[in-house]
Design a protein around this motif. Sequence first.
Motif, mmCIF file in Angstrom:
data_model
loop_
_atom_site.group_PDB
_atom_site.id
_atom_site.type_symbol
_atom_site.label_atom_id
_atom_site.label_comp_id
_atom_site.label_asym_id
_atom_site.label_seq_id
_atom_site.Cartn_x
_atom_site.Cartn_y
_atom_site.Cartn_z
ATOM 1 N N LYS A 52 0.826 -1.212 0.000
ATOM 2 C CA LYS A 52 0.000 0.000 0.000
ATOM 3 C C LYS A 52 0.863 1.265 0.000
ATOM 4 N N ALA A 53 1.943 1.268 0.776
ATOM 5 C CA ALA A 53 2.808 2.447 0.850
ATOM 6 C C ALA A 53 3.469 2.726 -0.500
ATOM 7 N N LYS A 54 3.936 1.675 -1.155
ATOM 8 C CA LYS A 54 4.609 1.867 -2.446
ATOM 9 C C LYS A 54 3.611 2.247 -3.539
ATOM 10 N N ALA A 55 2.358 1.828 -3.380
ATOM 11 C CA ALA A 55 1.327 2.205 -4.348
ATOM 12 C C ALA A 55 0.893 3.659 -4.168
ATOM 13 N N ASP A 56 1.120 4.203 -2.990
ATOM 14 C CA ASP A 56 0.785 5.607 -2.692
ATOM 15 C C ASP A 56 2.024 6.287 -2.126
ATOM 16 N N TRP A 57 3.099 6.312 -2.923
ATOM 17 C CA TRP A 57 4.376 6.824 -2.426
ATOM 18 C C TRP A 57 4.285 8.272 -1.949
ATOM 19 N N PRO A 58 3.610 9.174 -2.678
ATOM 20 C CA PRO A 58 3.475 10.549 -2.158
ATOM 21 C C PRO A 58 2.761 10.591 -0.806
ATOM 22 N N GLY A 59 1.734 9.750 -0.640
ATOM 23 C CA GLY A 59 1.024 9.702 0.633
ATOM 24 C C GLY A 59 1.899 9.155 1.746
ATOM 25 N N PHE A 60 2.721 8.153 1.420
ATOM 26 C CA PHE A 60 3.639 7.581 2.405
ATOM 27 C C PHE A 60 4.683 8.612 2.818
ATOM 28 N N LEU A 61 5.229 9.347 1.846
ATOM 29 C CA LEU A 61 6.213 10.386 2.170
ATOM 30 C C LEU A 61 5.584 11.484 3.020
ATOM 31 N N ALA A 62 4.343 11.837 2.699
ATOM 32 C CA ALA A 62 3.650 12.867 3.480
ATOM 33 C C ALA A 62 3.461 12.403 4.924
ATOM 34 N N TYR A 63 3.130 11.124 5.115
ATOM 35 C CA TYR A 63 2.992 10.594 6.474
ATOM 36 C C TYR A 63 4.347 10.647 7.195
ATOM 37 N N THR A 64 5.417 10.280 6.494
ATOM 38 C CA THR A 64 6.749 10.300 7.087
ATOM 39 C C THR A 64 7.129 11.714 7.513
ATOM 40 N N VAL A 65 6.825 12.688 6.666
ATOM 41 C CA VAL A 65 7.083 14.090 7.014
ATOM 42 C C VAL A 65 6.328 14.479 8.276
ATOM 43 N N SER A 66 5.097 13.995 8.397
ATOM 44 C CA SER A 66 4.246 14.400 9.521
ATOM 45 C C SER A 66 4.745 13.883 10.865
ATOM 46 N N ILE A 67 5.538 12.799 10.846
ATOM 47 C CA ILE A 67 5.960 12.229 12.133
ATOM 48 C C ILE A 67 7.428 12.479 12.473
ATOM 49 N N ASN A 68 8.250 12.817 11.463
ATOM 50 C CA ASN A 68 9.671 12.947 11.819
ATOM 51 C C ASN A 68 10.181 14.377 11.872
ATOM 52 N N GLY A 69 9.366 15.344 11.455
ATOM 53 C CA GLY A 69 9.734 16.738 11.632
ATOM 54 C C GLY A 69 10.687 17.314 10.605
ATOM 55 N N PHE A 70 11.111 16.513 9.618
ATOM 56 C CA PHE A 70 11.999 17.024 8.585
ATOM 57 C C PHE A 70 11.196 17.579 7.408
ATOM 58 N N PRO A 71 11.723 18.566 6.696
ATOM 59 C CA PRO A 71 11.035 19.108 5.531
ATOM 60 C C PRO A 71 10.862 18.052 4.442
ATOM 61 N N PRO A 72 9.872 18.216 3.577
ATOM 62 C CA PRO A 72 9.623 17.229 2.516
ATOM 63 C C PRO A 72 10.841 16.922 1.655
ATOM 64 N N LYS A 73 11.651 17.939 1.314
ATOM 65 C CA LYS A 73 12.813 17.693 0.457
ATOM 66 C C LYS A 73 13.807 16.735 1.106
ATOM 67 N N ILE A 74 13.981 16.865 2.409
ATOM 68 C CA ILE A 74 14.917 15.986 3.113
ATOM 69 C C ILE A 74 14.351 14.575 3.201
ATOM 70 N N VAL A 75 13.067 14.460 3.474
ATOM 71 C CA VAL A 75 12.435 13.143 3.526
ATOM 72 C C VAL A 75 12.526 12.457 2.167
ATOM 73 N N GLU A 76 12.267 13.183 1.104
ATOM 74 C CA GLU A 76 12.344 12.609 -0.240
ATOM 75 C C GLU A 76 13.760 12.154 -0.569
ATOM 76 N N ALA A 77 14.762 12.920 -0.142
ATOM 77 C CA ALA A 77 16.158 12.586 -0.442
ATOM 78 C C ALA A 77 16.671 11.411 0.374
ATOM 79 N N SER A 78 16.082 11.169 1.520
ATOM 80 C CA SER A 78 16.608 10.147 2.432
ATOM 81 C C SER A 78 15.719 8.910 2.544
ATOM 82 N N THR A 79 14.617 8.865 1.811
ATOM 83 C CA THR A 79 13.690 7.735 1.879
ATOM 84 C C THR A 79 13.610 7.072 0.514
#
Length: 324
Positions: A252-279
Motif C-alpha cells: 500500500k505504501a509503495k502504491a501511494d508513495w506521495p502519501g507515504f512520504l507525506a505521512y513520514t514528514v508528519s511524524i519525523n519533523g523534517f522538511p519534505p525535500k529531506i524526507v524525499e532525499a533520504s527515503t
Amino acid sequence: MRTRTLLAVATAALLALAGCGGEPSEAAGPGDTFTLRIGAIGNGNKLSGPVGYLNSKNGLVPALSSLGVTGVEVVTFPNGPDLNQALAAGELDLATYGDTPALVARGARQPTRLIAQSQINLDAGILARKSGGPTSLAGLAGRKVAVQTGSYIHRYLLGALGDAGVEPAEVIHIYSADVEAALERGDVDAAAVPIANVEALKAKGYPLITLASKDHRQYLGTSATVVTEKFLEAEPGIVSAWQQAQRDATTKAKADWPGFLAYTVSINGFPPKIVEASTHADQWPAEPFTPQGLALLKGTKQFLVEQKFVRTDFDLDDWIVAQP
C-alpha cells in the motif's frame, strides 16, 4: 573510550531487568481481546514506515483482529537501550527498532524473538563542525565525536573508525536531535547521525566526512521487529499476522508513495525535500526476511560479538521465528 562505559551500563541494566519477567498484555490469550503494546523509536507515539502508514489509515488493527487485537498502543523512545528496558520490564509486547540494540538485548539474555525486518540498508553519515573541524576519518584521531549510543549509527561509527585505525579522544552519547547544538557550540568535533539528519545538517553547511552507503556499505543497518517470548507463547499467531500486515502495508505504501512520504514528514519533523532525499522504496522489502537483510544482520552480530557489546553469542536461527 567512554562509549564502552555507556554500553556497559546499558547492558548491565538489561541483565538486571531481564530477570524481572513482566507479563504480556493482561487480556492476551486464546479467545481474548486485547490492546497490543508496541514500542518504537521516534516521537509522538506513532509508528514509522509502511506499518505506521497502515496504522494511520486505520488498517493495522483489522489486519491483527484474528488474534483478538482491538487496538494498538504505541510508545516511542529516543533510543534503543531505553526501549530495551521497557521490553525487559514487561511493558511492551512487540517492538520495532534498529538491529544493533535488538541484538545487544538478545546477547544480554533478554527473552525476545525476531519476527521481521521491515527496513534494510539504513544509512548514516559522519559530519564535522563548521569551523576547524576534521575533514577525514583520519582527522578524528584524538577528537571528540558524538553519536546516539546503542544504535545502528553507533555500530557504523565504530566500524568506520576501526577500519581506518583511528581512535578518537572520546565518543560521547548525544541524541541525534541534539547533535547540531553540540557541533555549533564546539562541544564535539564531529558527529555520526542518521541519513535524514545528514541531509539536514549538510543543508546548513556542516561538512560531510563520510557516508555509510558510499564508503562502508557493510555497516548499513536494518530494523528488527521483536516480540517477547511470553507474548509469543500466549499469541503464536502474531508471527503470521504481523508478517502479512507488513506485506500489505509495504504494498500500500509503495502504491501511494506521495502519501507515504507525506505521512513520514508528519511524524519525523523534517522538511519534505529531506524526507524525499533520504527515503527510498527499495529499503522497505515486503517480505519479513530477505537474503540481503539477513546478511547485514549476520555481519552486525559478528561485529558486536567481536567488540564485546554482545555479551553472549547466539545463533540467529534460534532467534528468528519464520512464518509457520
